[in-house]
Structures are given as C-alpha cells and as structure tokens.
Design an enzyme around this catalytic site. Structure first.
Site, mmCIF file in Angstrom:
data_model
loop_
_atom_site.group_PDB
_atom_site.id
_atom_site.type_symbol
_atom_site.label_atom_id
_atom_site.label_comp_id
_atom_site.label_asym_id
_atom_site.label_seq_id
_atom_site.Cartn_x
_atom_site.Cartn_y
_atom_site.Cartn_z
ATOM 1 N N ASP A 197 36.607 -29.854 -8.725
ATOM 2 C CA ASP A 197 35.769 -30.024 -9.911
ATOM 3 C C ASP A 197 35.971 -28.882 -10.900
ATOM 4 O OD1 ASP A 197 33.874 -30.785 -11.741
ATOM 5 O OD2 ASP A 197 32.141 -30.285 -10.496
ATOM 6 N N ASP B 150 37.519 -32.739 -17.289
ATOM 7 C CA ASP B 150 36.666 -32.605 -16.114
ATOM 8 C C ASP B 150 37.225 -33.366 -14.925
ATOM 9 O OD1 ASP B 150 34.625 -32.366 -14.282
ATOM 10 O OD2 ASP B 150 33.338 -33.814 -15.264
#
Length: 414
Positions: free
Chosen positions: A72, A275
């Site tokens: 992440d 992201d």
C-alpha cells in the site's frame, strides 16, 4: 489507500484516531546523497479480480517467519495482526505475530511522535513505555495496537541479505469491513507512503536503500516490488515531478487533463494520486459521468448492460466473455496528460475486468460515492507497467511492459 484490500471495495488512506492501551498481557531534480547502491527485490502475488490486491511475503522476527503483507503506497504504517493477546483478529494465512515487551517502541521515540503528528495535545500514549496507535481506512477497516521493533530479512540484488530492525504496528484489535472475524488473505499491511514511519523511509535512515520504490503488477497474478534506485530503467520512463497533494501527503503527479480516445472532455485538470492499496481507479463525479457517457455511446449493440455483483457498471456479450481482449475493440483508450510529453495511456485492459460469469465491467468507480475528494489511480490502471516512486528526486515515473517475469530480469525492462 483504497479498494478491496480486504473484502470491501474501498480501503484507502489512513486516518489516525485516539489511542488505546496495550493489553496487560520527466523532470531532472536534485538527488540526495546516495545511501546505498543496492536494492531489495520481492516477488508479488495477487490480482485486481477476484483477489482485489497484491501482496508480498516479508520475513520478520528472529528466527524469521513469513507474513503476507498487502502493498500500500497510500499509507505509511506497516502492521501485522498480532497475539498481544489478540482482542479481535481475522483468520490469516500464518500464525499471529507474537510480540515481547522488549520489542515495544517507547512513546518518546521519534517515529512515535511522527505517527501521532497532528493529534491534539490531549492524545498521548497511555504509557511512556509504549507507542499506541489506532488507524482507520476509508472502507471502515481499522487496526489498533502498539508499535514494536523487530528484525526484517531483506534480499538484496547483490545476493546478500540484510536484517535491519524496523518499527511497525502490532495490531491486536482489527475491524475489517462489517465483520471483524472475516477471513483475510494477508497477515497485515505494508505501508510504503512518504512519511517517516514508512518502511521505505526507515530503510533510507538505516542506509540500506535509497528512498525509491517501484512495483510492477501483472495481470497474470504476480509481479515484483523493489526498494532502491539501481533497478530503475535509464530510459523510456515518463517522469513527472511529485506534487504536494491537497488532501494529504500522498504520491501525486499533480493535476492531469483527461482525454477519451485522444479527445479532451473539456473539463478542468483533475488532481491525481497513485495508490497501490486501491484495487480500482476512482474519478470524481464529473469526470466519472463523462467517461461513462462516452463509453456507453460507443458500444456496439452486441453488448447489453447487465447487473453483476462484482462492480456497479457491467455488460454482457452474446456469449460469456473470457478476456477483456474479447471486447477491446468496443472500448477506447483514455489518456491522462500531465503536461508536455507526460501522458499516461489507459487502454481498455487498464480499466475493465471480466467477471467469473463472463461479463465485462468498468473498473473506474465514482469517487464521490466513496466520499473521496480527489482522483485515484489504482491497481487496475497500473497493471503491466512499472510505476516508480522516487522520493530522492521527488518525481513519479511509469513505463509500460510485461510484469509477468522474475524480478531478476527487471533490468531488461520493458
């Protein structure tokens, strides 16, 4: 940051919350001085659909034990579900990490201060001997625990291994989606954001790798991840200066103009964030509706809109589809232009999925429905291109090529 890191569609940037106690049991920008010329390389596993995320195996502890961590770039804190003892944990692939008091990070540590930065003065550690945290994601998943420090076994490209002591979250109370007891395919999360608590920043502080990250997500269920800059291609990379996101300290190439089939949609530039924690790509209401309108207007009569539990907007063909390439000619490419010669091409395979029942669905979602204030480039759009987050030169880059290869062949990319 965003989607399906767990069973939810969105699970985005982290928001620090009040704490709980540990249980009584293309630009050329200036480069920082090099800290190392080596890189750490990892194999990735996962997919956009149906898994919903890509994960890496990290070996943590002494003796080292394997854990699957969701990659992440939209959050800083790395955390593992742990037996401290556990108050609320999910079923995970490996035995829960077991901390000891000697591993606790003190409240006075600078990483604890950085993690708590922005909290009101009344929000303090419950004990000076430990650093409490509680973090929440936009899919309502959360992790509560304490920071600990333990050894990580990292494979370097020069065939050696290093074992730095790095700080991460020991999460003893997890709430995932609507069911805290849900089965999880990972043991925790690998936070690779820009903050000082990020594993990438810690490796830089230890002088092990430069503050550079790259990932390549394959459509075939694999890929690779690297820390350090000696694996970055020397040519053909599209570079854009890293911008300060108005919504937080996220990886952003700034504002982009959106095109459909190389034709401007006539909207003002939109702020974009990269992201890897987001399964899908999210556009604000106006660009989302414009894209949906253009796509629908160009479809052949052989595709009929249909309800599918996988995603909000799907179509079925005259027979069950096996691949996005079965219908690629019915869809046009999108483009995001960040300025002269800085364009990200988004072909149909980078915004569509084919479901288990053979429908084709739009993997661009309405960000306003998820209460997002900006636009997210998620895993679906980053597939089969290397994406590079260069914090040394403060720039972001991408180069298209197959990600279905061993990490050792990365230097011949693409």
């Amino acid at each position: 940051m965003a989607a399906a890191r767990w069973p939810a569609i969105i699970g985005l940037m982290a928001i620090l919350l009040p704490f709980a106690p540990f249980p009584a049991r293309a630009a050329t920008l200036a480069r920082s001085p090099p800290s190392s010329t080596s890189s750490a390389v990892f194999q990735l596993h996962g997919d956009v659909y149906p898994t919903g995320h890509y994960y890496v195996t990290m070996n943590i502890g002494d003796p080292a034990k394997p854990y699957f961590l969701d990659v992440d770039t939209g959050s800083d804190l790395t955390w593992l579900q742990c037996d401290a003892p556990c108050q609320s944990c999910n079923k995970v692939p490996h035995p829960l990490y077991r901390p000891t008091k000697s591993k606790l990070l003190p409240c006075a540590n600078s990483l604890c201060t950085a993690l708590h930065n922005g909290q009101s003065p009344s929000k303090k550690c419950t004990s000076q001997q430990q650093c409490d945290y509680q973090i929440k994601y936009t899919d309502n998943a959360s992790s509560l625990g304490v920071l600990v420090t333990d050894s990580f076994s990292l494979p370097l490209r020069n065939s050696s291994n290093v074992h730095p002591s790095l700080s991460f979250g020991c999460g003893y109370d997890q709430q995932v989606g609507k069911n805290g007891a849900a089965q999880a395919t990972t043991d925790g999360l690998l936070g690779l954001g820009r903050g000082s608590v990020s594993l990438l920043s810690q490796l830089k502080q230890h002088g092990i790798t430069k503050n550079v990250l790259g990932h390549c997500l394959s459509t075939s269920g694999e890929g690779f991840l690297f820390f350090g800059d000696d694996m970055v291609p020397t040519s053909r990379v599209t570079w854009v200066p890293m911008a300060r996101s108005t919504s937080g300290d996220y990886y952003s190439p700034g504002s982009a103009t959106l095109y459909f089939d190389r034709r401007s949609l006539g909207m003002k530039p939109m702020e974009v964030v990269f992201d890897s924690g987001s399964t899908y790509t999210y556009f604000a209401a106006q660009p989302y509706q414009a894209i949906v309108s253009k796509i629908k207007g160009g479809l052949s009569k052989s595709l009929k809109q249909v309800s599918d539990p996988s995603l909000p907007l799907c179509w079925k063909g005259q027979k069950a589809l096996k691949s996005v390439f079965d219908v690629k000619t019915d869809f046009k490419s999108l483009q995001l232009s960040f300025g002269k010669n800085s364009v990200m091409e988004i072909p149909p395979e980078n915004y569509l999925i084919v479901t288990k029942i053979g429908n084709v669905c739009l993997g661009i979602l309405d960000g306003s429905a998820a209460r997002l204030s900006f636009n997210i480039i998620g895993d679906i759009t980053m597939q089969d291109q290397m994406v590079i987050y260069d914090n040394e030169r403060v720039q972001l880059g991408w180069i298209r090529g197959s990600c279905s290869r061993s990490p050792k062949s990365i230097m011949s990319f693409p």
